[in-house]
Scaffold this motif. Structure first.
Motif, PDB file in Angstrom:
ATOM      1  N   LYS A 198       4.613  -4.348   2.833  1.00 29.97           N
ATOM      2  CA  LYS A 198       5.654  -4.455   3.602  1.00 29.97           C
ATOM      3  C   LYS A 198       7.074  -4.048   2.901  1.00 29.97           C
ATOM      4  CE  LYS A 198       8.329  -7.083   6.624  1.00 29.97           C
ATOM      5  NZ  LYS A 198       8.602  -8.546   7.003  1.00 29.97           N
ATOM      6  N   ILE A 219      -2.897  -1.303   9.644  1.00 37.34           N
ATOM      7  CA  ILE A 219      -2.824  -2.358   8.868  1.00 37.34           C
ATOM      8  C   ILE A 219      -4.181  -2.894   8.337  1.00 37.34           C
ATOM      9  CG2 ILE A 219      -1.775  -4.727   8.431  1.00 37.34           C
ATOM     10  CD1 ILE A 219       0.140  -2.923   9.248  1.00 37.34           C
ATOM     11  N   GLU A 265      -2.910  -7.053   4.655  1.00 35.58           N
ATOM     12  CA  GLU A 265      -1.665  -7.008   5.207  1.00 35.58           C
ATOM     13  C   GLU A 265      -1.017  -5.719   4.724  1.00 35.58           C
ATOM     14  OE1 GLU A 265       1.112 -10.365   5.539  1.00 35.58           O
ATOM     15  OE2 GLU A 265      -0.404 -11.565   6.268  1.00 35.58           O
ATOM     16  N   ILE A 270       1.917  -6.360  11.927  1.00 35.78           N
ATOM     17  CA  ILE A 270       0.945  -7.110  11.030  1.00 35.78           C
ATOM     18  C   ILE A 270       0.399  -8.353  11.542  1.00 35.78           C
ATOM     19  CG2 ILE A 270       1.144  -8.629   8.757  1.00 35.78           C
ATOM     20  CD1 ILE A 270       3.228  -6.365   7.853  1.00 35.78           C
ATOM     21  N   LYS A 291      -3.976  -9.090  13.059  1.00 37.41           N
ATOM     22  CA  LYS A 291      -4.779 -10.293  12.491  1.00 37.41           C
ATOM     23  C   LYS A 291      -5.779 -10.640  13.678  1.00 37.41           C
ATOM     24  CE  LYS A 291      -1.700 -12.092   9.238  1.00 37.41           C
ATOM     25  NZ  LYS A 291      -0.368 -13.029   9.223  1.00 37.41           N
TER      26      LYS A 291
END
Lengths: 241, 251
Positions: free
Chosen positions: A206, B212, B216, B241, B245
């Motif tokens: 990220k 994703i 992550e 993100i 999950k």
């Protein structure tokens, strides 16, 4: 060629001698297709795209028209001689996707409602490729649209970034595109602070992705200034012709 | 079909026709191994959206630049059974974009160990993922990706003997590791909304998808439609993100 043998970075310099945040030479020629409403040739180093805009003009057949806005059509195409091994001429799946992505960027940069029932055709031909071809095409189309006098929120500024050997760099060449671990295509309007094109593939954390975006925005300024300077010079010259 | 103005009005009031909250997915149901002749397969139901992905394993020639690796081909079809707007004929640009995005998330996440699919010089296993949209009620990208990843995780590799594949004998499972997922995010009045229905897709102008991986890492991004402010990308990423999950648990 095996991946392991490719050196993308040596002593902090890239394969073509550039620094990490350095853009290749930008070269712009305007009005090279006189019959088009607007045209431009744009290059990042050895990547060269020529764009023409035809329109805004009446869209035929009529049933394709939209009553409240213009229809934008975009074709991105690579010349067979532009690549290492000859590219089969004509439309393939990649060019269909990229044409769609470019059209979407352009539609969000134009005041479409000013051109009801019209079509604005944007064509880009990549005549020489060394990475970042869709973004080179986007910059060429931006200039061609401006010369065609199309109402836009701003010039559309495109730039790529990527990751090579753990470093984030801008304006990928072919080698970096093929052997780097991520690439991002970015189209941006400074006037409205809007991202109109964003694609990424590869593998980024990220933080890396966000850093790449900030670098893209910073360095896109260079491309923006070049676009404006080219337009200014061209229009100055036209005035005295 | 519902009047677009009603859908839009509700969304502006923060409501959805099916009473979901903006960040809530519809019920996800995944079934694996549903096609006997496919080496891997799965169906995904996401509310009224239904997608089937089938994996066929075939003998193939490697690409010249990766002579020791298996090949991956992803294709998507939007057959006319799935929606009144789907027409017979070759895939349109949306079907092509969808297939290329699913290809991208599979390839870039490195979920298939392609180097283990080498057979002999000039011969490798080819992994063909075909996505068939059966019923379209929106969010085809997230649903197709779930179906494809589930199908790949159920794929077996047929035995190779005397220049051909023996269809009912397997040497093992396809070597796979991650379960990457796309989270497609829409924007309306500065609110974010997930898992759009077909009707919602008609009135929402801004759409972006993030691919994703389990760790992550971001492996694919595509702005699908509209525009986004520079500074909102981080918020969008956090949301993607987080949600990835949640939906990965169904795989």
């Amino acid at each position: 060629m095996k991946k392991e043998n490719i050196k993308l970075l040596e002593n902090g310099k890239r394969s073509d001698g550039r620094n990490l945040d350095e853009i290749r030479n930008i070269n712009i020629e305007l009005g090279i297709i006189p019959i088009a409403n607007g045209s431009a040739k744009f290059s990042f180093g050895n990547t060269v795209a020529i764009a023409a805009v035809y329109g805004a003009r009446s869209l035929q057949p009529k049933f394709l028209q939209e009553d409240e806005k213009a229809v934008v059509r975009v074709r991105y195409n690579m010349a067979p001689f532009s690549t290492d091994t000859r590219k089969n001429p004509g439309i393939d799946r990649r060019s269909i996707e990229l044409s769609k992505v470019l059209r979407d960027a352009i539609e969000n940069s134009i005041f479409l409602e000013e051109y009801p029932r019209a079509v604005i055709d944007c064509y880009a031909e990549v005549i020489s490729s060394d990475g970042s071809t869709r973004i080179t095409s986007l910059n060429a189309i931006s200039l061609a649209l401006a010369l065609a006098g199309i109402s836009m929120k701003d010039l559309i500024v495109g730039l790529t970034a990527g990751k090579i050997e753990d470093k984030i760099v801008v304006d990928l060449n072919q080698l970096e595109d093929n052997y780097g671990s991520a690439d991002i295509s970015f189209g941006y309007l400074f006037a409205t602070d809007e991202i109109v094109l964003l694609q990424m593939d590869g593998e980024l954390k990220k933080e890396e992705f966000l850093y790449a975006l900030s670098l893209l925005k910073e360095k896109a300024k260079v491309v923006y200034e070049k676009q404006k300077e080219a337009l200014r010079n061209y229009l100055e010259k036209e005035k005295y012709d | 079909m519902i009047d677009e103005r009603i859908v839009l009005q509700l969304l502006k009031e923060g409501k959805r026709l099916d009473n979901r909250s903006f960040l809530e997915y519809r019920k996800i149901e995944i079934e694996k191994d549903i096609i006997p002749k496919a080496e891997g397969s799965a169906s995904v139901k996401l509310g009224n959206t239904l997608v089937i992905a089938g994996v066929k394993v075939e003998l193939a020639q490697p690409f010249p630049d990766t002579p020791n690796e298996g090949i991956l081909v992803v294709n998507a079809e939007f057959p006319p059974i799935a929606h009144p707007t789907f027409e017979p004929g070759p895939p349109n640009e949306y079907a092509i974009e969808l297939a290329r995005l699913v290809d991208r998330i599979i390839r870039e996440s490195k979920m298939i160990e392609l180097d283990k699919l080498f057979i002999e010089d000039g011969k490798v296993y080819g992994i063909f993922v075909d996505i068939h949209i059966i019923s379209n009620d929106g969010n085809l990208l997230d649903a197709s990706t779930l179906a494809s990843i589930a199908a790949l995780h159920s794929t077996k590799i047929p035995k190779y003997e005397n220049n051909s594949l023996i269809r009912n004998e397997f040497i093992g499972n396809l070597p796979v590791r991650y379960k990457p997922t796309y989270v497609t995010i829409g924007k309306i009045n500065d609110s974010y909304i997930l898992d759009l229905t077909y009707d919602e897709e008609q009135v929402i102008n801004d759409l972006i998808a993030f691919g994703i991986r389990d760790d992550e890492k971001i492996v694919a991004v595509q702005k699908l439609r509209g525009k986004f402010k520079f500074n909102e990308i981080e918020k969008l990423l956090d949301l993607a993100i987080d949600k990835s999950k949640e939906i990965r648990k169904y795989l």
